[in-house]
Design a protein around this motif. Structure first.
Motif, short mmCIF file in Angstrom:
data_model
loop_
_atom_site.label_atom_id
_atom_site.label_comp_id
_atom_site.label_asym_id
_atom_site.label_seq_id
_atom_site.Cartn_x
_atom_site.Cartn_y
_atom_site.Cartn_z
N UNK A 289 0.97 -1.24 -0.12
CA UNK A 289 0.07 0.16 -0.53
C UNK A 289 0.75 1.46 -0.02
N UNK A 290 2.05 0.92 0.87
CA UNK A 290 3.13 2.20 0.60
C UNK A 290 3.25 2.59 -0.54
N UNK A 291 3.56 0.83 -1.33
CA UNK A 291 4.62 2.06 -2.40
C UNK A 291 3.47 2.26 -3.46
N UNK A 292 2.13 1.26 -3.83
CA UNK A 292 1.38 2.50 -4.11
C UNK A 292 1.19 3.57 -4.17
N UNK A 293 0.99 3.84 -2.92
CA UNK A 293 1.50 5.69 -2.41
C UNK A 293 2.38 6.50 -3.10
N UNK A 294 2.78 5.84 -2.85
CA UNK A 294 4.30 6.45 -3.44
C UNK A 294 4.11 6.41 -5.11
N UNK A 295 3.77 5.65 -5.94
CA UNK A 295 3.86 5.53 -6.76
C UNK A 295 5.21 4.31 -7.50
N UNK A 296 5.96 3.58 -6.65
CA UNK A 296 6.77 3.35 -6.92
C UNK A 296 7.72 2.17 -5.87
N UNK A 297 8.00 1.16 -6.24
CA UNK A 297 8.67 0.04 -4.62
C UNK A 297 9.91 0.51 -4.30
N UNK A 298 9.85 0.94 -3.50
CA UNK A 298 11.74 0.58 -2.77
C UNK A 298 12.39 -1.01 -2.44
N UNK A 299 13.16 -1.00 -3.24
CA UNK A 299 13.45 -2.42 -2.15
C UNK A 299 13.79 -2.33 -1.00
N UNK A 300 14.05 -3.61 -0.81
CA UNK A 300 13.82 -3.97 0.77
C UNK A 300 15.13 -5.28 0.71
N UNK A 301 16.03 -5.28 1.48
CA UNK A 301 17.12 -6.25 0.96
C UNK A 301 17.44 -6.37 2.53
N UNK A 302 16.91 -7.25 3.11
CA UNK A 302 17.30 -9.04 4.41
C UNK A 302 18.76 -9.25 4.71
N UNK A 303 19.22 -9.26 5.13
CA UNK A 303 20.77 -10.28 5.05
C UNK A 303 20.03 -11.51 6.31
N UNK A 304 20.59 -12.78 5.56
CA UNK A 304 20.19 -14.09 5.92
C UNK A 304 21.35 -14.70 6.43
N UNK A 305 21.89 -14.48 7.64
CA UNK A 305 23.18 -15.38 7.75
C UNK A 305 23.01 -16.60 8.06
N UNK A 306 23.88 -16.72 7.72
CA UNK A 306 24.57 -18.63 7.16
C UNK A 306 24.74 -18.97 9.21
N UNK A 307 24.37 -20.59 9.06
CA UNK A 307 24.96 -21.11 10.73
C UNK A 307 26.31 -21.04 10.77
N UNK A 308 26.91 -20.51 9.82
CA UNK A 308 28.51 -20.53 9.96
C UNK A 308 29.16 -18.98 11.00
N UNK A 309 27.99 -17.77 10.26
CA UNK A 309 27.76 -16.46 11.23
C UNK A 309 27.10 -16.70 12.62
N UNK A 310 26.32 -17.68 12.93
CA UNK A 310 24.98 -17.76 14.31
C UNK A 310 26.04 -18.51 14.71
N UNK A 311 27.11 -19.46 14.94
CA UNK A 311 27.74 -19.34 15.08
C UNK A 311 29.17 -18.77 15.91
N UNK A 312 29.49 -17.95 15.20
CA UNK A 312 30.49 -16.59 16.19
C UNK A 312 29.79 -15.65 17.08
N UNK A 313 28.21 -15.84 16.72
CA UNK A 313 27.39 -15.03 17.92
C UNK A 313 27.26 -15.96 18.76
N UNK A 314 27.12 -17.17 18.85
CA UNK A 314 27.12 -18.27 20.03
C UNK A 314 28.55 -18.10 20.47
N UNK A 315 29.78 -18.09 19.96
CA UNK A 315 30.96 -18.40 20.48
C UNK A 315 31.68 -17.05 21.50
N UNK A 316 30.71 -15.88 20.90
CA UNK A 316 31.23 -14.59 21.70
C UNK A 316 30.09 -13.96 23.02
N UNK A 317 29.35 -15.53 23.12
CA UNK A 317 28.15 -15.63 23.88
C UNK A 317 29.21 -16.05 25.81
N UNK A 318 29.54 -15.21 26.77
CA UNK A 318 30.30 -15.36 27.62
C UNK A 318 29.70 -17.48 28.06
#
Length: 475
Positions: free
Chosen positions: A446-475
């Motif tokens: 609906x926001x795209x329709x009101x604006x007259x053009x779509x906006x690009x939405x790019x989300x970052x999806x992390x692999x399990x390797x990145x999740x493992x790095x986050x786990x190691x950062x937890x004490x």
């Protein structure tokens, strides 16, 4: 309590339930169903043990009868396959006090658990290290689960193999089956007419294409994530029921009265599934508590084995569904979740299709596993009650150093349980992003329709390797 047979289990493909057959025909089908016992001795023993564990909790006193039946999809009649008894995974039928298990589901679960059992430590498991290996495992099991299981069994039973590792695999599988059976029995204890565990992406079915259904489904999952603190920074409006985002989702779902009634039914089913999960948690906690009263050390080991098994099966299930979704979307399999960012950025409508990754009436797979593990860990340890600055999920010693000291070993087992729990929580990131963006898709369009053009939405999806790095950062 009466018990006959060993039961059947079903995965919900989203298809409409078949009408039960009347009279004599149904009696014949039930006789066929209950007459089957798995030819595989290991599977038969594991299921019989899990069923006995279920009865021994004492929580089933309100049921005067409970049958567990197993369906072998390769050796059943066409009529049984077409009946409402058939399931791809697990289901419960209250009118017949029956739980049904599809044998293939148990075979896949054992193949997954054996694949992950190469090392007791999370860091030592190759399938916890890379998306590429996880997706390869998904393909291997999907292609021939029975063949992979036979190869894994032979490898673990060769001369010189560690007999304790084989026993551990069987204990893990028994606890995982108790986990799933507990959920189905939870439906019976809650008075629900029927319920079933589901893998959510049917490779033969088209992805969801109706915006109003996708938004309603994904908003329900956002509302499950939010109170459990699985939020998405920058998307706070999505979980705010009074926000413009949610008003647009509500407008979509209430546009057609029949659709509105359908959504209400789905929400009732969703509430039933939560109740069944709560029963499953109670059953696991009671089982481990009774074991601890007999042998505290054995109960600590069982908690560790439950965490290993549930983690492995939940992780495999999520990556299987992600791969099926990617193939349906693009025609090609993924090697890493980093590729998902490109697929999801194609257009807004992709997030409508992503609704197929989530259950019509079930909690999301990883969320269900993480919440159950948290409840059991809270019941069987004091870790969550400790001051935050003293809590640790890593130990100063490894499994070899701990093996000679019972106290150190229990400390190491608990740390391994917590690492698997936290890794599941970190991996929730992909699902949380999909659910939040999917819930907001109507508002974004609906926001795209009101604006007259779509906006690009790019989300970052992390692999399990990145999740493992986050786990190691937890004490």
């Amino acid at each position: 309590m009466h018990r006959s047979g060993v039961a059947a289990m079903r995965i919900d493909s989203g298809e409409v339930a078949k009408d039960p057959m009347p009279g004599e025909d149904r009696t014949l089908l039930r006789d066929e169903l209950l007459a089957h016992e798995p030819a595989d001795e290991l599977l038969r023993d594991v299921l019989a043990g899990a069923f006995q564990d279920l009865l021994d909790t004492g929580l089933l006193a309100s049921l005067d009868r409970l049958d567990l039946a197993v369906i072998d999809p390769e050796h059943i009649s066409h009529e049984l396959r077409q009946s409402d008894y058939f399931t791809h995974a697990l289901q419960a039928l209250r009118s017949e006090k029956l739980v049904v298990l599809n044998q293939r589901f148990a075979v896949e679960a054992e193949a997954v658990i054996r694949s992950f059992s190469a090392a007791e430590a999370l860091d030592g498991c190759p399938y916890s290290r890379s998306d590429t290996r996880l997706f390869a495992l998904v393909a291997q099991i999907a292609g021939d689960p029975g063949g992979r299981l036979r190869r894994l069994r032979r490898r673990m039973q060769r001369a010189g193999a560690d007999p304790e590792r084989e026993l551990s695999v069987r204990r893990q599988l028994r606890l995982v089956m108790l986990f799933f059976l507990g959920h189905e029995v939870g439906h019976l204890l809650s008075g629900h007419p029927r319920g079933q565990y589901a893998a959510f992406v049917d490779p033969e079915a088209p992805l969801e294409r109706r915006l109003e259904y996708a938004a309603a489904k994904l908003c329900r999952h956002v509302d499950e994530f939010a109170p459990t603190q699985f939020g998405l920074p920058g998307f706070e409006q999505v979980s705010d029921l009074g926000s413009e985002v949610r008003r647009e989702a509500e407008r979509l779902r209430s546009h057609d009265p029949e659709r509105a009634r359908s959504f209400a039914r789905d929400e009732a089913f969703f509430a039933n599934e939560k109740l069944a999960d709560e029963w499953a948690d109670r059953i696991l906690i009671e089982h481990l508590g009774a074991q601890a009263r007999r042998d505290e050390h054995a109960a600590a080991r069982s908690l560790f084995e439950l965490a290993r098994g549930v983690y492995a099966v939940a992780l495999h299930s999520w990556y299987r569904d992600l791969q099926t979704f990617a193939v349906r979307l693009s025609g090609a399999p993924m090697q890493s979740l980093r590729e998902l960012a490109t697929l999801m950025a194609r257009d807004r409508e992709v997030y409508v299709g992503a609704a197929s990754l989530f259950g019509e009436s079930h909690r999301f797979t990883l969320l269900r596993a993480a919440l159950s593990l948290e409840q059991v860990l809270r019941a069987r340890s004091d870790w969550f009650d400790r001051p935050e600055d003293t809590r640790r999920i890593h130990t100063a010693h490894d499994d070899r150093a701990a093996s000679g000291d019972a106290g150190m070993q229990r400390e190491w087992w608990l740390a391994q349980c917590l690492q698997r729990y936290f890794l599941l929580c970190i991996l929730m990131d992909t699902a949380v992003k999909m659910a939040n963006v999917g819930c907001a898709t109507g508002w974004m369009l609906e926001a795209d329709r009101r604006r007259g053009s779509p906006q690009v939405l790019l989300m970052n999806y992390e692999p399990i390797e990145a999740a493992r790095q986050r786990l190691r950062a937890i004490p």
